[in-house]
Motif scaffolding. Structure first.
Motif, mmCIF file in Angstrom:
data_model
loop_
_atom_site.group_PDB
_atom_site.id
_atom_site.type_symbol
_atom_site.label_atom_id
_atom_site.label_comp_id
_atom_site.label_asym_id
_atom_site.label_seq_id
_atom_site.Cartn_x
_atom_site.Cartn_y
_atom_site.Cartn_z
ATOM 1 N N UNK A 42 0.872 -1.168 0.000
ATOM 2 C CA UNK A 42 0.000 0.000 0.000
ATOM 3 C C UNK A 42 0.911 1.221 0.000
ATOM 4 N N UNK A 43 0.496 2.241 -0.698
ATOM 5 C CA UNK A 43 1.362 3.400 -0.891
ATOM 6 C C UNK A 43 0.707 4.679 -0.397
ATOM 7 N N UNK A 44 1.546 5.583 0.074
ATOM 8 C CA UNK A 44 1.096 6.912 0.465
ATOM 9 C C UNK A 44 1.191 7.813 -0.758
ATOM 10 N N UNK A 45 0.299 8.789 -0.834
ATOM 11 C CA UNK A 45 0.437 9.797 -1.873
ATOM 12 C C UNK A 45 -0.697 9.897 -2.867
ATOM 13 N N UNK A 46 -1.659 8.962 -2.859
ATOM 14 C CA UNK A 46 -2.747 9.086 -3.824
ATOM 15 C C UNK A 46 -3.569 10.339 -3.504
ATOM 16 N N UNK A 47 -3.738 10.632 -2.221
ATOM 17 C CA UNK A 47 -4.318 11.888 -1.743
ATOM 18 C C UNK A 47 -3.346 12.417 -0.710
ATOM 19 N N UNK A 48 -3.216 13.738 -0.641
ATOM 20 C CA UNK A 48 -2.223 14.287 0.278
ATOM 21 C C UNK A 48 -2.493 15.749 0.576
ATOM 22 N N UNK A 49 -1.900 16.196 1.667
ATOM 23 C CA UNK A 49 -1.821 17.614 1.996
ATOM 24 C C UNK A 49 -0.338 17.954 1.981
ATOM 25 N N UNK A 50 0.085 18.702 0.988
ATOM 26 C CA UNK A 50 1.516 18.942 0.805
ATOM 27 C C UNK A 50 2.145 19.722 1.958
ATOM 28 N N UNK A 51 1.358 20.390 2.768
ATOM 29 C CA UNK A 51 1.898 21.179 3.876
ATOM 30 C C UNK A 51 2.498 20.310 4.975
ATOM 31 N N UNK A 86 5.810 6.310 -14.073
ATOM 32 C CA UNK A 86 6.261 7.292 -13.084
ATOM 33 C C UNK A 86 7.785 7.424 -13.112
ATOM 34 N N UNK A 87 8.307 8.635 -12.921
ATOM 35 C CA UNK A 87 9.764 8.812 -12.890
ATOM 36 C C UNK A 87 10.355 8.634 -11.497
ATOM 37 N N UNK A 88 9.604 8.018 -10.585
ATOM 38 C CA UNK A 88 10.073 7.782 -9.221
ATOM 39 C C UNK A 88 9.405 6.532 -8.668
ATOM 40 N N UNK A 89 9.982 6.017 -7.591
ATOM 41 C CA UNK A 89 9.404 4.879 -6.884
ATOM 42 C C UNK A 89 8.379 5.403 -5.888
ATOM 43 N N UNK A 90 7.279 4.682 -5.743
ATOM 44 C CA UNK A 90 6.275 5.078 -4.765
ATOM 45 C C UNK A 90 6.766 4.768 -3.351
ATOM 46 N N UNK A 91 6.254 5.503 -2.396
ATOM 47 C CA UNK A 91 6.614 5.330 -0.988
ATOM 48 C C UNK A 91 5.531 4.505 -0.301
ATOM 49 N N UNK A 92 5.955 3.400 0.301
ATOM 50 C CA UNK A 92 4.993 2.556 1.025
ATOM 51 C C UNK A 92 4.403 3.324 2.197
ATOM 52 N N UNK A 93 3.112 3.122 2.425
ATOM 53 C CA UNK A 93 2.448 3.726 3.575
ATOM 54 C C UNK A 93 3.119 3.223 4.852
ATOM 55 N N UNK A 94 3.402 4.132 5.774
ATOM 56 C CA UNK A 94 4.075 3.728 7.006
ATOM 57 C C UNK A 94 3.726 4.672 8.151
ATOM 58 N N UNK A 95 4.005 4.208 9.350
ATOM 59 C CA UNK A 95 3.796 5.026 10.533
ATOM 60 C C UNK A 95 4.691 6.264 10.509
#
Length: 118
Positions: free
Chosen positions: A22-31, A98-107
């Motif tokens: 599972x990955x973080x970043x599909x929805x986000x608050x950039x702040x 994508x030009x980058x690897x996705x980041x796995x969802x984590x604590x």
């Protein structure tokens, strides 16, 4: 009333162990994103790959949100920065292109965000 409330949980991602990803970043608050959720785009090839990946997205607000942010000094472009976001199809991440690897969802992502708010 001095009460802490959790809101906007539609942007949450399941944190799992093992084979399932599972990955973080599909929805986000950039702040409140941690540094590992930001990608520096340094080459025209990477930039074109990123633009091509997002060109089929029909949500104009999302396209604007994920658009590369330019860092430059007077007279000289230094780099573009993007959030490591992605599209989904049928609930699955679209990683191809994508030009980058996705980041796995984590604590760790949650702890960073909480620290920013504290």
């Amino acid at each position: 009333d001095n009460k802490l409330r959790l809101i906007d949980l539609d942007a949450s991602a399941r944190i799992v162990r093992g084979q399932e990803e599972t990955f973080a970043g599909v929805k986000f608050s950039s702040a409140i994103l941690p540094p590992e959720m930001i990608e520096r785009i340094e080459t025209e090839e990477q930039l074109e790959k990123f633009k091509k990946y997002w060109e089929s997205e029909i949500d104009e607000d999302l396209k604007e949100k994920v658009a590369p942010k330019i860092y430059q000094e007077p007279g000289m472009l230094k780099a573009h920065y993007v959030v490591k976001s992605f599209r989904t199809e049928e609930g699955k991440p679209v990683k191809e292109g994508l030009p980058y690897e996705l980041k796995r969802a984590s604590e760790n992502i949650d702890l960073w965000s909480l620290g920013v708010l504290a």
